[in-house]
Write a protein that holds these residues in place. Structure first.
Motif, PDB file in Angstrom:
ATOM      1  N   GLY B  33       0.796  -1.224   0.000  1.00 41.56           N
ATOM      2  CA  GLY B  33       0.000   0.000   0.000  1.00 41.56           C
ATOM      3  C   GLY B  33       0.826   1.270   0.000  1.00 41.56           C
ATOM      4  N   TYR B  34       2.157   1.130   0.015  1.00 41.39           N
ATOM      5  CA  TYR B  34       3.004   2.330  -0.021  1.00 41.39           C
ATOM      6  C   TYR B  34       3.182   2.774  -1.473  1.00 41.39           C
ATOM      7  N   THR B  35       2.066   3.212  -2.053  1.00 42.84           N
ATOM      8  CA  THR B  35       2.112   3.592  -3.468  1.00 42.84           C
ATOM      9  C   THR B  35       2.696   4.997  -3.659  1.00 42.84           C
ATOM     10  N   ASP B  36       3.124   5.616  -2.549  1.00 40.47           N
ATOM     11  CA  ASP B  36       3.872   6.869  -2.684  1.00 40.47           C
ATOM     12  C   ASP B  36       5.260   6.593  -3.261  1.00 40.47           C
ATOM     13  N   VAL B  37       5.693   5.335  -3.195  1.00 34.48           N
ATOM     14  CA  VAL B  37       6.963   4.956  -3.822  1.00 34.48           C
ATOM     15  C   VAL B  37       6.645   4.601  -5.270  1.00 34.48           C
ATOM     16  N   LYS B  38       7.239   5.338  -6.212  1.00 31.97           N
ATOM     17  CA  LYS B  38       6.846   5.192  -7.616  1.00 31.97           C
ATOM     18  C   LYS B  38       7.719   4.212  -8.370  1.00 31.97           C
ATOM     19  N   SER B  39       7.089   3.499  -9.300  1.00 29.45           N
ATOM     20  CA  SER B  39       7.823   2.606 -10.183  1.00 29.45           C
ATOM     21  C   SER B  39       8.010   3.291 -11.527  1.00 29.45           C
ATOM     22  N   GLY B  40       9.243   3.659 -11.842  1.00 27.69           N
ATOM     23  CA  GLY B  40       9.519   4.347 -13.107  1.00 27.69           C
ATOM     24  C   GLY B  40      10.221   3.428 -14.079  1.00 27.69           C
TER      25      GLY B  40
END
Lengths: 290, 160
Positions: B33-40
């Protein structure tokens, strides 16, 4: 089947976290080619995500304390999993190596990536290799039953290829104690600082008054492996140093290399720039060799 | 390949999760749920997934989650709350240092690691610290202004 290059770490593997060197070599003896050791993971995980490598066994080295750190025993011994950041911080007097580690990549990668990993990845564009070549560095390779020491020059065989056997581990990088009155420098040309080099060069000079007693020149991104410019080195030794000589030797070193054209730069660009950065590295190394 | 029960400490909360060895810290965090960490980029180039592990900025996409067991992980959501944002978060908002916002969590975490080590960084140190974080909208001027302002703010706060 999933499409390839999803950039998702799809390949399945078993993960091992040994704590001693012996356990690592035992695992390598057992699994050989199907295993891959992982230090910082900044190269291996990308290769696995791109499905260029699919080891069924991943052996993490990050719990093996014996592989970490820097010690001085006559020579300077650097454990294979010492981070690039640590080398940059601890060894400022090794100018060329410290400069290579400083411009290595982003801060994140500098903390994660290791010196041994950078060498084992055997990229022709490795930043750490040219400085280490100018220091006559040696690498210690360990297997379960044997240990051998190779000059770094004989370690690189081609892009991604090293002299390491499947059951061997790069345990340590050793740099002989520097001769007095030596200086070194590293220069890298890349699109932005954190990028892979288009060309890079390192030089080390040892002086006796105004005479060059010993010289090393090494380049990256200009051949299938990091290379020394042996002819140019020979023509420096015994000569009186001058900016004109540095200029001439730079041009000569550029003639000794065989770069290719690729996405980062053309062959012609690399050759022209190599002459300039070898010259500048020689000038800087000489200044530092007081 | 067998999953293992891993204990992850994220933003001072403890999670027990069964993870396969091929789970990166990035996907473990986002799944939690830590979607503040972005996958680029997923390759360590863009810095959008930057989190602090024991205070050091790392690319979560290049770290296996198993290796993060027992480490202290901080994401941008753990830095401050809506009521009490961290000075870096306030400054990024005030200075318009975010446009699409995708790079912002990583930028702020890299800046946090810098200011923890260097409370009064030079411009060169700021540029170096953020060299692994790419922004494709704003350019970097406002980002650096925001960090400079936050540094001043933090120094005033620490002097009380």
């Amino acid at each position: 089947m999933l499409p390839t290059n999803t950039h998702i770490l799809y390949p399945e593997f078993d993960y091992h976290a040994p704590t001693t060197l012996y356990e690592v070599t035992e695992l390598l003896a057992q699994y050989g080619d199907s295993a891959r050791v992982m230090a910082g993971g900044t190269d291996l995980l990308v290769q696995m995500k791109m499905e260029r490598r699919q080891p069924s066994q991943v052996i993490s080295l990050m719990h093996v304390n014996a592989l970490q750190g820097i010690s001085q025993n006559g020579s300077l011994d650097i454990g294979a999993t010492t981070s690039i950041q640590e080398i940059h911080r601890r060894l400022p007097q090794l100018y060329a190596l410290a400069e290579a580690c400083n411009g290595f990549s982003s801060i994140q990668i500098m903390y994660m990536a290791t010196l041994g990993g950078n060498l084992c990845n055997a990229s022709p564009a490795s930043d750490s290799a040219p400085p280490l070549l100018t220091y006559d560095a040696r690498v210690t390779l360990k297997s379960k039953t044997a240990e051998r020491v190779l000059p770094l020059e004989r370690f690189f065989l081609g892009p991604g290829k090293t002299a390491m056997q499947p059951d061997e581990l790069l345990a340590q990088i050793s740099i002989p104690a520097p001769l007095p009155h030596s200086g070194s420098a590293f220069i890298k040309i890349s699109r932005v600082v954190a990028d892979i080099s288009q060309v890079c060069a390192a030089a080390r000079l040892t002086r006796e008054g105004n005479t060059i007693r010993d010289a090393r020149i090494a380049l990256g991104s200009v051949a299938p492996t990091p290379v020394r410019a042996a002819g140019a080195e020979r023509d420096l030794i015994g000569e009186t140093f001058s900016p004109a000589l540095a200029e001439k030797i730079g041009k000569q070193a550029a003639q000794e290399i065989s770069p290719i054209s690729d996405v980062r730069a053309t062959r012609e660009y690399r050759q022209q720039v190599a002459a300039v950065i070898v010259r500048d590295a020689l000038l800087r190394a000489w200044e530092r060799a007081q | 390949m067998n999953p293992k029960l891993v204990t992850l400490s994220v933003n001072h909360r403890t999670h027990h999760v069964a993870l396969n060895p091929n789970t990166t810290l990035l996907s473990a965090l986002r799944d939690l749920g830590y979607t503040d960490v972005k996958s680029g980029c997923e390759k360590g180039d863009c810095g959008a997934c930057t989190v602090l592990v024991n205070g050091i900025a790392v690319n979560a996409c290049l770290q296996l989650a198993w290796l993060a067991e027992g480490q202290d992980i901080l994401t941008v959501a753990g830095l401050g709350s809506s009521d009490q944002p961290h000075p870096l978060q306030t400054a990024f908002a005030d200075f318009g240092a975010a446009q699409c916002g995708f790079c912002t969590p990583g930028m702020i975490m890299s800046a946090k690691a810098l200011l923890d080590e260097r409370p009064q960084p030079t411009e060169a140190e700021m540029r170096k610290a953020l060299s692994g974080n790419l922004c494709r909208c704003t350019g970097y001027a406002r980002i650096f202004e925001a960090i400079e302002h936050a540094a001043k703010q933090l120094n005033v706060d620490s002097r009380g």
